[in-house]
Enzyme design. Structure first.
Site, PDB file in Angstrom:
ATOM      1  CB  SER A   8      -0.904   0.010   1.235  1.00  0.00           C
ATOM      2  OG  SER A   8      -1.658   1.200   1.306  1.00  0.00           O
ATOM      3  CG  ASN A  10      -3.818   4.796   3.248  1.00  0.00           C
ATOM      4  OD1 ASN A  10      -3.464   5.371   4.264  1.00  0.00           O
ATOM      5  ND2 ASN A  10      -5.071   4.827   2.816  1.00  0.00           N
ATOM      6  CE  LYS A  12      -4.858  10.207   7.504  1.00  0.00           C
ATOM      7  NZ  LYS A  12      -6.177  10.873   7.483  1.00  0.00           N
ATOM      8  CG  ASP A  73      -9.879  -5.041  -1.454  1.00  0.00           C
ATOM      9  OD1 ASP A  73      -9.466  -3.931  -1.850  1.00  0.00           O
ATOM     10  OD2 ASP A  73     -10.945  -5.543  -1.844  1.00  0.00           O
ATOM     11  CB  SER A  74     -10.879  -2.517   3.824  1.00  0.00           C
ATOM     12  OG  SER A  74     -10.098  -1.383   3.506  1.00  0.00           O
ATOM     13  CE  LYS A 182     -10.382   3.669  11.067  1.00  0.00           C
ATOM     14  NZ  LYS A 182      -9.963   4.486   9.922  1.00  0.00           N
TER      15      LYS A 182
END
Length: 207
Positions: A8, A10, A12, A73-74, A182
């Site tokens: 990824s 990303n 975060k 994968d979300s 989270k």
């Protein structure tokens, strides 16, 4: 030290995995992202399920880099939309990764849906593929409801629209939770937690 690739870019998600590793007390495992390794051809995520797409990404990364590779994968599954956007979550509005457009379209599609039918779940499938081709795939789900407007600036994707069912301070969106809150509640947090034994084994594999 064992290096594991998170397939990824990303930032975060990268921080999230590093927090999970640290919280589990795993040492000897360095987590890197796609920006930290030589570029390679990424295959299209055209699987029918989250698990399919996670495996596509993880297998491609492991084959290209020789590193154990973890991929996620979300997306969000909305009851009133028969489980959609599902695997199309990232490109629901037609442009991949346009969070604002995706959120706006989903809100519009749910505008006439009453509060008692706005149930939804965030879903994450995480695949860990080792250089020898063996794999582990896990799934995490996070139930909640869809808000009528966006709230909060933390997180990404559909976080501002999702009201977790298990938030002790009910009424906050997942974009209003701290990173630690989270991690403890979320779909990806649950999936990554299920991988902790595998991650620990990787860290220990080279002593």
């Amino acid at each position: 030290m064992t290096t594991i690739l998170l397939a990824s870019r990303n930032a975060k998600k990268l921080k999230e995995l590093r927090r999970v590793v640290a919280a589990a007390g795993i040492t000897g495992l360095e987590v890197v992202g796609l920006d930290d390794v030589p570029g390679y051809t990424e295959l299209p995520e055209d699987g029918a399920t989250f698990e399919d797409n996670a495996l596509i990404k993880a297998r491609t990364g492991a084959a290209a880099t020789g590193l154990p590779t973890l991929a996620d994968d979300s997306g969000i599954s909305v009851d009133a939309l028969n489980g959609m956007p599902g695997v199309l979550s990232a490109r629901w509005s037609g442009t991949h990764g346009d969070d604002a457009a995706n959120n706006a379209l989903l809100l519009a599609q749910l505008s006439d849906v009453p509060d008692d039918r706005r149930g939804a779940a965030f879903v994450s499938a995480c695949a860990l593929v080792r250089p020898d081709g063996t794999d582990t795939v896990v799934r995490g789900e996070w139930r909640g409801t869809m808000a009528r407007e966006a709230h909060g600036t933390n997180g990404f994707g559909y976080d501002p629209l999702f009201l977790p069912a298990d938030d002790l301070a009910a009424g906050r969106s997942s974009a209003e939770l701290s990173a630690e809150e989270k991690d403890a509640l979320s779909h990806r947090g649950k999936a990554l937690a299920a991988l902790v034994p595998d991650l620990r084994a990787l860290a220990n594999s080279t002593g």
